[in-house]
Design an enzyme around this catalytic site. Structure first.
Site, PDB file in Angstrom:
ATOM      1  N   SER A  70     -12.622  30.985  12.951  1.00  0.00           N
ATOM      2  CA  SER A  70     -13.678  30.640  13.911  1.00  0.00           C
ATOM      3  C   SER A  70     -13.296  29.475  14.828  1.00  0.00           C
ATOM      4  CB  SER A  70     -14.991  30.350  13.171  1.00  0.00           C
ATOM      5  OG  SER A  70     -15.417  31.508  12.494  1.00  0.00           O
TER       6      SER A  70
ATOM      7  N   GLU B 199      -7.153  39.534   5.454  1.00  0.00           N
ATOM      8  CA  GLU B 199      -7.751  40.873   5.462  1.00  0.00           C
ATOM      9  C   GLU B 199      -6.804  41.880   4.796  1.00  0.00           C
ATOM     10  OE1 GLU B 199      -8.531  40.745   9.637  1.00  0.00           O
ATOM     11  OE2 GLU B 199     -10.054  39.225   9.254  1.00  0.00           O
TER      12      GLU B 199
ATOM     13  N   GLY C 229      -8.901  34.808  16.152  1.00  0.00           N
ATOM     14  CA  GLY C 229      -9.371  36.187  16.024  1.00  0.00           C
ATOM     15  C   GLY C 229     -10.350  36.522  17.140  1.00  0.00           C
ATOM     16  N   GLY C 230     -11.636  36.476  16.827  1.00  0.00           N
ATOM     17  CA  GLY C 230     -12.687  36.890  17.765  1.00  0.00           C
ATOM     18  C   GLY C 230     -12.550  36.296  19.162  1.00  0.00           C
TER      19      GLY C 230
ATOM     20  N   HIS D 255      -2.035  38.335   6.194  1.00  0.00           N
ATOM     21  CA  HIS D 255      -3.378  37.962   6.631  1.00  0.00           C
ATOM     22  C   HIS D 255      -4.366  38.218   5.494  1.00  0.00           C
ATOM     23  CE1 HIS D 255      -7.132  37.853   8.832  1.00  0.00           C
ATOM     24  NE2 HIS D 255      -6.474  37.167   9.757  1.00  0.00           N
TER      25      HIS D 255
ATOM     26  N   ASN E 261      -4.846  37.011  17.547  1.00  0.00           N
ATOM     27  CA  ASN E 261      -4.776  38.155  16.640  1.00  0.00           C
ATOM     28  C   ASN E 261      -5.928  39.086  17.006  1.00  0.00           C
ATOM     29  OD1 ASN E 261      -4.743  39.954  14.533  1.00  0.00           O
ATOM     30  ND2 ASN E 261      -5.271  38.468  12.935  1.00  0.00           N
ATOM     31  N   TRP E 262      -5.596  40.140  17.716  1.00  0.00           N
ATOM     32  CA  TRP E 262      -6.661  41.046  18.207  1.00  0.00           C
ATOM     33  C   TRP E 262      -7.229  41.911  17.099  1.00  0.00           C
ATOM     34  CZ3 TRP E 262      -4.566  43.320  23.525  1.00  0.00           C
ATOM     35  CH2 TRP E 262      -4.342  42.260  24.407  1.00  0.00           C
ATOM     36  N   LYS E 263      -6.590  41.932  15.948  1.00  0.00           N
ATOM     37  CA  LYS E 263      -7.015  42.772  14.826  1.00  0.00           C
ATOM     38  C   LYS E 263      -7.170  44.229  15.300  1.00  0.00           C
ATOM     39  CE  LYS E 263      -8.882  38.709  12.607  1.00  0.00           C
ATOM     40  NZ  LYS E 263      -9.870  38.091  11.749  1.00  0.00           N
TER      41      LYS E 263
ATOM     42  N   GLY F 264     -14.228  34.822  10.935  1.00  0.00           N
ATOM     43  CA  GLY F 264     -15.244  35.736  11.467  1.00  0.00           C
ATOM     44  C   GLY F 264     -16.656  35.421  11.001  1.00  0.00           C
TER      45      GLY F 264
ATOM     46  N   GLU G 201      -5.677  29.768   7.066  1.00  0.00           N
ATOM     47  CA  GLU G 201      -6.930  30.412   7.442  1.00  0.00           C
ATOM     48  C   GLU G 201      -7.859  30.444   6.230  1.00  0.00           C
ATOM     49  OE1 GLU G 201      -5.930  33.082  11.127  1.00  0.00           O
ATOM     50  OE2 GLU G 201      -6.036  34.282   9.325  1.00  0.00           O
TER      51      GLU G 201
HETATM   52  P1  13P Z   1     -11.767  34.472  13.723  1.00  0.00           P
HETATM   53  O1  13P Z   1     -11.208  33.568  14.784  1.00  0.00           O
HETATM   54  O2  13P Z   1     -12.483  35.672  14.274  1.00  0.00           O
HETATM   55  O3  13P Z   1     -12.591  33.708  12.714  1.00  0.00           O
HETATM   56  O4  13P Z   1     -10.530  35.079  12.933  1.00  0.00           O
HETATM   57  C1  13P Z   1      -9.511  34.233  12.513  1.00  0.00           C
HETATM   58  C2  13P Z   1      -8.373  35.061  12.066  1.00  0.00           C
HETATM   59  O5  13P Z   1      -8.454  35.772  11.088  1.00  0.00           O
HETATM   60  C3  13P Z   1      -7.146  35.041  12.871  1.00  0.00           C
HETATM   61  O6  13P Z   1      -6.103  35.681  12.235  1.00  0.00           O
END
Ligand code: 13P
Length: 253
Positions: free
Chosen positions: A216, A100, A237-238, A98, A9-11, A176, A170
């Site tokens: 993470s 967010e 994510g990251g 998600h 997930n590149w956000k 993050g 999640e």
């Molecule tokens: P991180 O891997 O950056 O913690 O993010 C997880 C995430 O929200 C994937 O959708």
């Protein structure tokens, strides 16, 4: 046997050229390794890069998903992207709910359910995110919170439709933040979700549902997390923004 899935997930990250570079790096690395045959890689770039990323892959290295979709079919909804549009681009997946989006854009379980319906209507597989915030975990309410998200977001579906659902657990406190759920905490929640599915749809459906962990997840902890019987991969994510890290996770099975 249910699929192992590693989804990036590149956000809201990367310019077009950076995204282009990342996807070509990922392909170069994928060409040099032998992935487990049951492992599926999915990339979820921002909307404007979906076509570029899809063109790269031609489905041979990875499948492609969007990060969000409208709950409406079409019409005067400025700025929204419909499931019909994603379907017409031959995309395979879409992330929904998600944390967010739940936190910053006030998405409710009801809205998540409506988006899931749109995606299924247009033959896309929803990757539905659930997870508790820190205060809920500290109050011991994590199972209750996730159960409500799963029930209200998904349990209106028929067993046939539910077969296209992927769930991502999640824990919001791990996203993050560098904090990761312990393998035990992840397994415990994934087993809880699978039990809920079994009660609603039966064992065969529950056994076939991929439940991913997100929060993470890194090359250094992916092996431990993925070793759990109910953890079928990760929504990353990251670490999905660096080809080495992402491939390090994809090879952790
Ligand atoms: P991180 O891997 O950056 O913690 O993010 C997880 C995430 O929200 C994937 O959708």
């Amino acid at each position: 046997m249910r699929k192992h899935i590693v989804a990036g997930n590149w956000k809201m990250n990367k310019t077009f050229n950076e995204a282009d570079e990342l996807v070509s790096d990922i392909i170069e690395k994928l060409e040099s390794i032998e992935l487990d045959r049951n492992t599926q890689i999915i990339l979820c770039p921002p909307f404007p890069y979906l076509e570029m990323v899809s063109d790269y892959s031609d489905d041979s290295y990875f499948l492609v998903g969007a990060q969000n979709v409208s709950d409406q079919e079409s019409g005067a909804y400025t700025g929204e992207v419909s499931a019909a549009m994603l379907e017409s681009m031959e995309l395979d997946f879409c992330i929904v709910g998600h944390s967010e989006r739940r936190a910053y854009y006030h998405e409710t379980n009801e809205l998540v359910a409506a988006k899931v319906n749109q995606l299924l209507k247009h033959h896309l597989k929803p990757i539905v995110c659930v997870g508790e915030v820190l205060e809920e975990r500290e109050a011991g309410k994590q199972f209750e919170v996730v159960e409500k998200q799963v029930r209200e977001g998904l349990f209106h579906l028929s067993a046939t439709d539910f077969a296209d659902i992927i769930i991502a657990y999640e824990p919001v406190w791990a996203i993050g933040t560098g904090k990761t759920a312990t393998p035990e905490q992840a397994q415990e929640m994934h087993a809880h979700i699978r039990q809920l599915i079994e009660k609603q749809y039966g064992k065969a459906v529950a056994d076939e549902t991929s439940i991913l962990y997100g929060g993470s997840c890194k090359p250094s902890n992916a092996k431990e997390l993925f070793a759990n019987p109910d953890v079928d991969g990760g929504l990353i994510g990251g670490a999905s923004l660096k080809a080495d890290d992402f491939i390090g996770i994809a090879t952790a099975f």
